[in-house]
Design a protein around this motif. Sequence first.
Motif, PDB file in Angstrom:
ATOM      1  N   HIS A 225     -10.964 -13.985   0.175  1.00 53.68           N
ATOM      2  CA  HIS A 225     -12.560 -13.521   0.008  1.00 53.68           C
ATOM      3  C   HIS A 225     -12.370 -12.307   2.142  1.00 53.68           C
ATOM      4  CE1 HIS A 225     -16.512 -12.591   1.494  1.00 53.68           C
ATOM      5  NE2 HIS A 225     -17.001 -11.830   0.099  1.00 53.68           N
ATOM      6  N   GLY A 226     -12.088 -13.361   3.245  1.00 58.11           N
ATOM      7  CA  GLY A 226     -10.979 -12.450   4.230  1.00 58.11           C
ATOM      8  C   GLY A 226     -11.114 -11.445   3.794  1.00 58.11           C
ATOM      9  N   ALA A 227      -9.607 -11.210   2.960  1.00 62.44           N
ATOM     10  CA  ALA A 227      -9.091  -9.774   3.027  1.00 62.44           C
ATOM     11  C   ALA A 227      -9.908  -8.775   2.201  1.00 62.44           C
ATOM     12  CB  ALA A 227      -7.438 -10.423   2.399  1.00 62.44           C
ATOM     13  N   PHE A 228      -9.521  -9.017   1.025  1.00 60.60           N
ATOM     14  CA  PHE A 228     -10.081  -7.991   0.564  1.00 60.60           C
ATOM     15  C   PHE A 228     -11.887  -7.546   0.752  1.00 60.60           C
ATOM     16  CE2 PHE A 228     -12.294 -11.759  -2.894  1.00 60.60           C
ATOM     17  CZ  PHE A 228     -13.246 -11.111  -2.744  1.00 60.60           C
ATOM     18  N   LYS A 229     -12.932  -8.086   1.449  1.00 64.76           N
ATOM     19  CA  LYS A 229     -14.170  -8.567   2.363  1.00 64.76           C
ATOM     20  C   LYS A 229     -13.954  -7.322   3.113  1.00 64.76           C
ATOM     21  CE  LYS A 229     -17.392  -8.189  -0.144  1.00 64.76           C
ATOM     22  NZ  LYS A 229     -17.947  -9.387   0.002  1.00 64.76           N
ATOM     23  N   ALA A 230     -12.695  -7.297   4.314  1.00 64.28           N
ATOM     24  CA  ALA A 230     -12.402  -7.318   5.546  1.00 64.28           C
ATOM     25  C   ALA A 230     -12.459  -6.172   5.207  1.00 64.28           C
ATOM     26  CB  ALA A 230     -11.913  -7.928   6.587  1.00 64.28           C
TER      27      ALA A 230
ATOM     28  N   THR B  17      -7.275   2.302  -1.215  1.00 67.85           N
ATOM     29  CA  THR B  17      -7.573   1.249  -0.354  1.00 67.85           C
ATOM     30  C   THR B  17      -9.041   0.558  -0.835  1.00 67.85           C
ATOM     31  OG1 THR B  17      -8.280   2.108   1.141  1.00 67.85           O
ATOM     32  CG2 THR B  17      -5.844   1.836   1.439  1.00 67.85           C
ATOM     33  N   MET B  18      -9.763   1.040  -1.061  1.00 66.64           N
ATOM     34  CA  MET B  18     -11.218   0.646  -1.502  1.00 66.64           C
ATOM     35  C   MET B  18     -11.216   0.253  -2.902  1.00 66.64           C
ATOM     36  SD  MET B  18     -15.310   2.041  -0.472  1.00 66.64           S
ATOM     37  CE  MET B  18     -16.143   0.820  -0.269  1.00 66.64           C
ATOM     38  N   SER B  19     -10.569   0.901  -3.773  1.00 64.72           N
ATOM     39  CA  SER B  19     -10.437   0.897  -5.734  1.00 64.72           C
ATOM     40  C   SER B  19      -9.244  -0.814  -5.214  1.00 64.72           C
ATOM     41  CB  SER B  19      -9.412   1.637  -6.263  1.00 64.72           C
ATOM     42  OG  SER B  19     -10.170   3.211  -6.043  1.00 64.72           O
ATOM     43  N   ILE B  20      -8.691  -0.930  -4.658  1.00 67.93           N
ATOM     44  CA  ILE B  20      -7.871  -2.012  -4.339  1.00 67.93           C
ATOM     45  C   ILE B  20      -9.174  -3.566  -4.298  1.00 67.93           C
ATOM     46  CG2 ILE B  20      -6.290  -3.510  -3.334  1.00 67.93           C
ATOM     47  CD1 ILE B  20      -4.752  -1.296  -3.014  1.00 67.93           C
ATOM     48  N   GLY B  21      -9.537  -2.873  -3.080  1.00 66.71           N
ATOM     49  CA  GLY B  21     -11.031  -3.920  -2.527  1.00 66.71           C
ATOM     50  C   GLY B  21     -11.641  -4.489  -3.785  1.00 66.71           C
ATOM     51  N   PHE B  22     -12.546  -2.696  -4.777  1.00 71.64           N
ATOM     52  CA  PHE B  22     -13.596  -3.161  -5.181  1.00 71.64           C
ATOM     53  C   PHE B  22     -12.669  -4.057  -6.896  1.00 71.64           C
ATOM     54  CE2 PHE B  22     -15.822  -0.248  -3.920  1.00 71.64           C
ATOM     55  CZ  PHE B  22     -16.932  -0.658  -4.002  1.00 71.64           C
TER      56      PHE B  22
ATOM     57  N   LEU C  46      -3.046  -2.400   5.870  1.00 70.71           N
ATOM     58  CA  LEU C  46      -2.604  -3.231   5.877  1.00 70.71           C
ATOM     59  C   LEU C  46      -3.634  -4.201   5.034  1.00 70.71           C
ATOM     60  CD1 LEU C  46      -1.797  -3.330  10.049  1.00 70.71           C
ATOM     61  CD2 LEU C  46      -0.533  -3.860   8.048  1.00 70.71           C
ATOM     62  N   LEU C  47      -4.844  -4.446   5.490  1.00 70.59           N
ATOM     63  CA  LEU C  47      -6.200  -5.432   4.779  1.00 70.59           C
ATOM     64  C   LEU C  47      -5.566  -5.454   2.837  1.00 70.59           C
ATOM     65  CD1 LEU C  47      -8.707  -5.121   6.346  1.00 70.59           C
ATOM     66  CD2 LEU C  47      -7.699  -6.957   6.100  1.00 70.59           C
ATOM     67  N   ALA C  48      -4.926  -4.397   2.510  1.00 72.14           N
ATOM     68  CA  ALA C  48      -4.329  -3.627   1.081  1.00 72.14           C
ATOM     69  C   ALA C  48      -3.690  -5.008   0.300  1.00 72.14           C
ATOM     70  CB  ALA C  48      -4.456  -2.325   0.954  1.00 72.14           C
ATOM     71  N   LEU C  49      -2.743  -5.166   0.904  1.00 71.08           N
ATOM     72  CA  LEU C  49      -0.978  -5.949   1.280  1.00 71.08           C
ATOM     73  C   LEU C  49      -1.694  -7.083   0.526  1.00 71.08           C
ATOM     74  CD1 LEU C  49       1.517  -4.117   4.217  1.00 71.08           C
ATOM     75  CD2 LEU C  49       1.505  -4.253   1.021  1.00 71.08           C
TER      76      LEU C  49
ATOM     77  N   LEU D 152      -1.085  -8.298  -3.026  1.00 73.79           N
ATOM     78  CA  LEU D 152       0.090  -9.863  -3.352  1.00 73.79           C
ATOM     79  C   LEU D 152      -0.493 -11.134  -3.202  1.00 73.79           C
ATOM     80  CD1 LEU D 152       2.695  -7.523  -1.869  1.00 73.79           C
ATOM     81  CD2 LEU D 152       2.008  -7.675  -4.489  1.00 73.79           C
ATOM     82  N   GLY D 153      -2.079 -11.436  -2.515  1.00 74.61           N
ATOM     83  CA  GLY D 153      -2.561 -12.789  -1.822  1.00 74.61           C
ATOM     84  C   GLY D 153      -2.296 -13.661  -3.630  1.00 74.61           C
ATOM     85  N   GLY D 154      -2.730 -12.910  -4.542  1.00 74.37           N
ATOM     86  CA  GLY D 154      -2.422 -13.952  -5.544  1.00 74.37           C
ATOM     87  C   GLY D 154      -1.260 -15.249  -5.642  1.00 74.37           C
ATOM     88  N   LEU D 155       0.084 -14.890  -5.149  1.00 74.60           N
ATOM     89  CA  LEU D 155       1.397 -15.619  -5.217  1.00 74.60           C
ATOM     90  C   LEU D 155       0.919 -17.041  -4.278  1.00 74.60           C
ATOM     91  CD1 LEU D 155       3.860 -12.708  -4.351  1.00 74.60           C
ATOM     92  CD2 LEU D 155       3.477 -13.116  -6.295  1.00 74.60           C
ATOM     93  N   VAL D 156      -0.471 -16.862  -3.379  1.00 73.27           N
ATOM     94  CA  VAL D 156      -0.324 -18.181  -2.860  1.00 73.27           C
ATOM     95  C   VAL D 156      -0.984 -19.139  -3.903  1.00 73.27           C
ATOM     96  CG1 VAL D 156      -1.662 -18.780  -0.675  1.00 73.27           C
ATOM     97  CG2 VAL D 156      -0.714 -17.430  -0.414  1.00 73.27           C
TER      98      VAL D 156
END
Length: 615
Positions: free
Chosen positions: A334-339, A373-378, A471-474, A478-482
Amino acid sequence: MWVVLLVVLVPFTSAGLSLLVGHGGEVAERGIAVGAGALGLALAGVVAFPHLGDATPLAHVFAATTAAGPPIELAFYVDPLSAVLLLLAHTVAFLVQVYSLGYMHGDPRYPSYAALVSLFTGAMTLVVVADDLWVLLVGWELMGACSYFLISHHWELPEARAGAVKAFLMTRTADLGLLFAILVLGLRFDSYRISTVMAAIADGGFGRDDLWLPAVLLTAAVVGKSAQFPLHTWLPDAMPGPTPISALIHAATMVAAGVFLVARTYPLFLSAPAALNLLALVAAVTMLLAAFYALFTSDLKRVLAWSTVSQLAYMFGALAVGAWSAGVLHLLAHGAFKALLFLAAGAVVHAVGSTSMTAMGGLRDKLPDTFLTMSIGFGALAGVVPLVGFFTKDAVIGATWDAALHGRLVWPWLAWLLFASAVVTAVLTVAYSLRAWLMVFLGSPAGADLAEGEVPEIAEAPPSMKVPLYLLALPTALGGLVVVYPEAVLGSGEYHLLHPELGLVMTVLVALTAAVVVRAWRRSGGRDPWRPRVLPQPQVDRVYDIGLVRPVMRLARLARAGDRDVIDAYADGAAAGAWGLGRVLRLAQNGNVQGYLMVVVVGACALAVVAGVVA
């Protein structure tokens, strides 16, 4: 170990330098803000990376008091939880400073703004690494003060002043819970060290009757800090502040601190079922209520604000049912995609000059970088495969499902309520995310009805604002790998976070919900798929006003009348009496010798007469 102290001191030093330089030069003030942000991020990496996974936590005491009672220690503690939150806070803070170079260009209050951003970052850093409850409280309260000043940055706007006061009062009231919890824990354990107290609880020896009170008090504190029901209305009303500050508050500092505190003191909550049940109930109500608010809000920033309230409730729900790793991972995601969403929203507002989605539309071609980038966030917010939000939200919903079937931490009916609320909220999240995306980037442009020459010129944001978005879109993409291998980051916790069957069902629900929203949007002619007046938002503030504010005001007026008409009247009467008696006595001291002799003669005669009568 001294690097930990440096990572705390750098933001505070930057804040002081920003105020000291002031308006001495644009290059110097912006260089200090961005340079200190980069240095803080580098130091955070030096501290954090060695303590991810199963590494031994770092604990050190730099100073301690020697007064009576448990010592108050300047003690720091870095474990995997502190490490990941440290990286999150400093990454977002640095990107906000870079983003602000373009967004706040020409703002005469930029020096104080940059200083407060640095101070805010330092306060969150102090909360994250503190191993003493009083040190944590200092950072906790300092964040509240910074939020007040940053929300009211545009203090000439009445809504900015009102939002800042509301945030300050609501969070400060809830913070009394943290203060009293510290006192209770210090009295029970003869220590304010968080690691010491949590180790003692984990070792046993304290039952439910011993720990329910501090756990419930901490719950009250985090409910206010993280804007959960019934103290949930301050966060959307904080939107008049600059958009980069909204990203900082919603993604990495203020509201994230509440979730962090529960995760940090988790052994205490596991030993207090009453607090877990309360947390689960609050989460179930908040996530659904906030999602309905977002569904019928036409202000872009308020939609994102209500989504923050709702997503924080997901995290609390996961922690309430024992899914520590799921809750923490969703906090990081949430910190990544909400920023990303807030900074992208800032780029839209920067171009359009309004936060109302009715003033937007057709921006896909005019703002291509922001659109992508906002499409990725949404997509991450809505839980679309394979973005990070899908995996972490699946982990949370799966944890509530497991709790409903087999869990023992919360009441069974409450676990089922939490699961049902999480599923319905996920559907509503898809609906309001897609609605906002369609209204902002597709459909008919807002200026389509204006004559040529009246349509405002819309241009893409400058590079200083676009680079943080990519930078936040990355990590958003890809963060689902965690989630697949969480022990590499968090070190311990539950590792069966993936629920393929549930993920498939939720993906089908996402697709069906998206189809319904798109159909409604097309029927509206590319405008708002539904009108906010279809379901007016409940007037929670009106309930507060009738049930709390007005009675308190009446009591205040009564107290004021008693103070004025009773206490002040008594004091004024006593003063008047003393003054009058003094005037009477003053008549006998007029400085006239003849008068004194006459009084003596008359007095002597009077005494002689009395003596004769008596004889």
